[in-house]
Design an enzyme around this catalytic site. Structure first.
Site, PDB file in Angstrom:
ATOM      1  N   VAL A 207      -0.245   4.493 -48.725  1.00 26.08           N
ATOM      2  CA  VAL A 207      -0.516   5.460 -49.802  1.00 26.08           C
ATOM      3  C   VAL A 207      -1.190   6.742 -49.319  1.00 26.08           C
ATOM      4  O   VAL A 207      -1.164   7.757 -50.017  1.00 26.08           O
ATOM      5  CB  VAL A 207      -1.389   4.862 -50.937  1.00 26.08           C
ATOM      6  CG1 VAL A 207      -0.628   3.844 -51.743  1.00 26.08           C
ATOM      7  CG2 VAL A 207      -2.717   4.309 -50.421  1.00 26.08           C
TER       8      VAL A 207
ATOM      9  N   TYR B  23     -17.196   3.308 -49.763  1.00 26.06           N
ATOM     10  CA  TYR B  23     -16.517   2.669 -50.902  1.00 26.06           C
ATOM     11  C   TYR B  23     -17.036   3.251 -52.215  1.00 26.06           C
ATOM     12  O   TYR B  23     -16.252   3.614 -53.104  1.00 26.06           O
ATOM     13  CB  TYR B  23     -16.732   1.153 -50.857  1.00 26.06           C
ATOM     14  CG  TYR B  23     -15.902   0.392 -51.873  1.00 26.06           C
ATOM     15  CD1 TYR B  23     -14.542   0.172 -51.667  1.00 26.06           C
ATOM     16  CD2 TYR B  23     -16.473  -0.105 -53.042  1.00 26.06           C
ATOM     17  CE1 TYR B  23     -13.772  -0.530 -52.599  1.00 26.06           C
ATOM     18  CE2 TYR B  23     -15.719  -0.805 -53.976  1.00 26.06           C
ATOM     19  CZ  TYR B  23     -14.368  -1.009 -53.748  1.00 26.06           C
ATOM     20  OH  TYR B  23     -13.601  -1.700 -54.671  1.00 26.06           O
TER      21      TYR B  23
HETATM   22  N1  LIG Z   1     -11.702  -7.797 -55.732  1.00 22.49           N
HETATM   23  C1  LIG Z   1     -12.730  -7.192 -56.291  1.00 22.49           C
HETATM   24  O1  LIG Z   1     -13.783  -7.804 -56.515  1.00 22.49           O
HETATM   25  C2  LIG Z   1     -12.624  -5.736 -56.703  1.00 22.49           C
HETATM   26  C3  LIG Z   1     -13.628  -5.213 -57.528  1.00 22.49           C
HETATM   27  C4  LIG Z   1     -13.516  -3.892 -57.969  1.00 22.49           C
HETATM   28  C5  LIG Z   1     -12.441  -3.139 -57.596  1.00 22.49           C
HETATM   29  N2  LIG Z   1     -11.467  -3.651 -56.791  1.00 22.49           N
HETATM   30  C6  LIG Z   1     -10.329  -2.785 -56.463  1.00 22.49           C
HETATM   31  O2  LIG Z   1      -9.150  -3.427 -56.875  1.00 22.49           O
HETATM   32  C7  LIG Z   1      -8.045  -2.915 -56.130  1.00 22.49           C
HETATM   33  C8  LIG Z   1      -7.168  -4.084 -55.685  1.00 22.49           C
HETATM   34  O3  LIG Z   1      -7.891  -4.836 -54.724  1.00 22.49           O
HETATM   35  P1  LIG Z   1      -7.841  -6.438 -54.657  1.00 22.49           P
HETATM   36  O4  LIG Z   1      -9.166  -6.920 -55.042  1.00 22.49           O
HETATM   37  O5  LIG Z   1      -6.634  -6.936 -55.341  1.00 22.49           O
HETATM   38  O6  LIG Z   1      -7.768  -6.650 -53.068  1.00 22.49           O
HETATM   39  P2  LIG Z   1      -6.559  -6.948 -52.085  1.00 22.49           P
HETATM   40  O7  LIG Z   1      -7.089  -6.711 -50.728  1.00 22.49           O
HETATM   41  O8  LIG Z   1      -5.953  -8.257 -52.405  1.00 22.49           O
HETATM   42  O9  LIG Z   1      -5.478  -5.832 -52.498  1.00 22.49           O
HETATM   43  C9  LIG Z   1      -5.479  -4.531 -52.004  1.00 22.49           C
HETATM   44  C10 LIG Z   1      -4.071  -4.217 -51.569  1.00 22.49           C
HETATM   45  O10 LIG Z   1      -3.992  -2.835 -51.186  1.00 22.49           O
HETATM   46  C11 LIG Z   1      -3.165  -2.770 -50.044  1.00 22.49           C
HETATM   47  N3  LIG Z   1      -3.466  -1.556 -49.289  1.00 22.49           N
HETATM   48  C12 LIG Z   1      -4.601  -1.272 -48.632  1.00 22.49           C
HETATM   49  N4  LIG Z   1      -4.502  -0.080 -48.009  1.00 22.49           N
HETATM   50  C13 LIG Z   1      -3.273   0.406 -48.323  1.00 22.49           C
HETATM   51  C14 LIG Z   1      -2.571   1.579 -47.985  1.00 22.49           C
HETATM   52  N5  LIG Z   1      -3.128   2.520 -47.194  1.00 22.49           N
HETATM   53  N6  LIG Z   1      -1.318   1.762 -48.474  1.00 22.49           N
HETATM   54  C15 LIG Z   1      -0.755   0.824 -49.267  1.00 22.49           C
HETATM   55  N7  LIG Z   1      -1.353  -0.315 -49.607  1.00 22.49           N
HETATM   56  C16 LIG Z   1      -2.603  -0.533 -49.137  1.00 22.49           C
HETATM   57  C17 LIG Z   1      -3.508  -4.019 -49.252  1.00 22.49           C
HETATM   58  O11 LIG Z   1      -2.495  -4.335 -48.309  1.00 22.49           O
HETATM   59  C18 LIG Z   1      -3.651  -5.043 -50.351  1.00 22.49           C
HETATM   60  O12 LIG Z   1      -2.418  -5.679 -50.635  1.00 22.49           O
HETATM   61  C19 LIG Z   1      -8.654  -2.107 -54.997  1.00 22.49           C
HETATM   62  O13 LIG Z   1      -8.543  -0.722 -55.287  1.00 22.49           O
HETATM   63  C20 LIG Z   1     -10.108  -2.534 -55.000  1.00 22.49           C
HETATM   64  O14 LIG Z   1     -10.969  -1.526 -54.491  1.00 22.49           O
HETATM   65  C21 LIG Z   1     -11.544  -4.937 -56.322  1.00 22.49           C
END
Ligand SMILES: NC(=O)c1ccc[n+]([C@@H]2O[C@H](COP(=O)([O-])OP(=O)(O)OC[C@H]3O[C@@H](n4cnc5c(N)ncnc54)[C@H](O)[C@@H]3O)[C@@H](O)[C@H]2O)c1
Length: 257
Positions: A63, A155
């Site tokens: 991305v 972050y």
């Molecule tokens: N899990 C939590 O507790 C939590 C809490 C708040 C926010 N979030 C946010 O939720 C969103 C989803 O995260 P998640 O928890 O499902 O974690 P996750 O690690 O399972 O999913 C994140 C996905 O983003 C992909 N990704 C990372 N860098 C990328 C790039 N440069 N280009 C394309 N894809 C890329 C990864 O390969 C992964 O599949 C994120 O933005 C994260 O910051 C997560």
């Protein structure tokens, strides 16, 4: 249940966690889904789990790489001719190290993934929404868009930035039929938040979750349901809003960490 038949949904970070759940949610509601992410095999798994082989495109991309973003948006338009919903979900966590120990490389990687990524995806999807006179963009932000301690400086800054981007896009495009909103999850049971991704500075997430009023992790499917609501016509007057879904974490922040 909202019907997304005839709608095209683009989801970044679709190979795991919340992205995987969102692919399943939108496929089950009849949408065509472009599942984007870094690893094709994981994207294909998400599509298979969703039972979406006939309604999904899985595309490996980064991305934060502008030529990739341009190529991917062009490919979706070539195949389906429209983009109705963009979900900027891809993201990475930092090491939680205190700022004076954070390398510039770590800072830049987090900012380029979490903030530049949603900017680029929006920049190239919006012209197609403008042509259609409608669209919805949903950023998966975080409680780190609102408060400190849910990550390190990179972050937290990136997620505050995503909230600013959401507000500005809402201001610029609301009158042209594009709704822009964000979801701010708390501790959600995905690979990002699991113990194996811990660094030396990571908080004890199990203890943090035990102190949250809901006393449990959020399931990624709960995020997906909120995304589907925000993407639907039921949310037609919702512009520029942040939806916290954290089991009460922020309300009881005194006890977290
Ligand atoms: N899990 C939590 O507790 C939590 C809490 C708040 C926010 N979030 C946010 O939720 C969103 C989803 O995260 P998640 O928890 O499902 O974690 P996750 O690690 O399972 O999913 C994140 C996905 O983003 C992909 N990704 C990372 N860098 C990328 C790039 N440069 N280009 C394309 N894809 C890329 C990864 O390969 C992964 O599949 C994120 O933005 C994260 O910051 C997560």
């Amino acid at each position: 249940m909202n019907d997304f038949s005839g709608k095209v949904v683009v989801i970044t970070g679709a190979g795991s966690g919340m992205g995987r759940s969102m692919v399943a949610e939108f496929v089950s509601r009849g949408a065509k889904v472009a599942a984007l992410g870094r690893t094709l095999s994981k994207l294909n798994d998400s599509v298979d789990i969703a039972g979406g082989r006939s309604s999904c495109l899985a595309i490996e991309m980064n991305v934060s790489d502008e030529p990739h973003v341009v190529q991917v948006i062009n490919r979706v338009i070539e195949v389906w001719g429209q983009i109705d919903i963009l979900i900027n979900n891809a993201g990475i966590l930092d090491t939680y190290a205190p700022a004076h120990e954070v390398s510039l490389a770590e800072w830049e990687e987090v900012i380029s993934t979490n903030l530049t990524g949603p900017f680029l995806m929006s920049k190239y999807a919006i012209p197609h929404m403008l042509k259609a006179g409608q669209g919805a963009i949903i950023n998966i932000a975080s409680i780190s868009s609102i408060s400190a301690a849910g990550g390190g400086s990179a972050y937290t800054a990136s997620k505050h930035g995503v909230q600013g981007l959401m507000k500005q896009l809402c201001f610029e495009y609301g009158q042209q039929g594009i709704r822009v909103n964000e979801i701010c999850p708390g501790a959600t049971a995905t690979p990002m938040a699991m113990p194996q991704t811990k660094s030396a500075h990571s908080p004890d997430m199990e203890a943090a979750v035990a102190a949250v009023p809901a006393r449990r992790w959020c399931d990624p499917s709960e995020i997906a349901k909120l995304a589907a609501f925000l993407a639907s016509d039921d949310a037609s007057y919702i512009h520029g809003s942040s939806y916290v879904i954290d089991g009460g974490w922020l309300t009881a922040a005194r006890d977290a960490f």
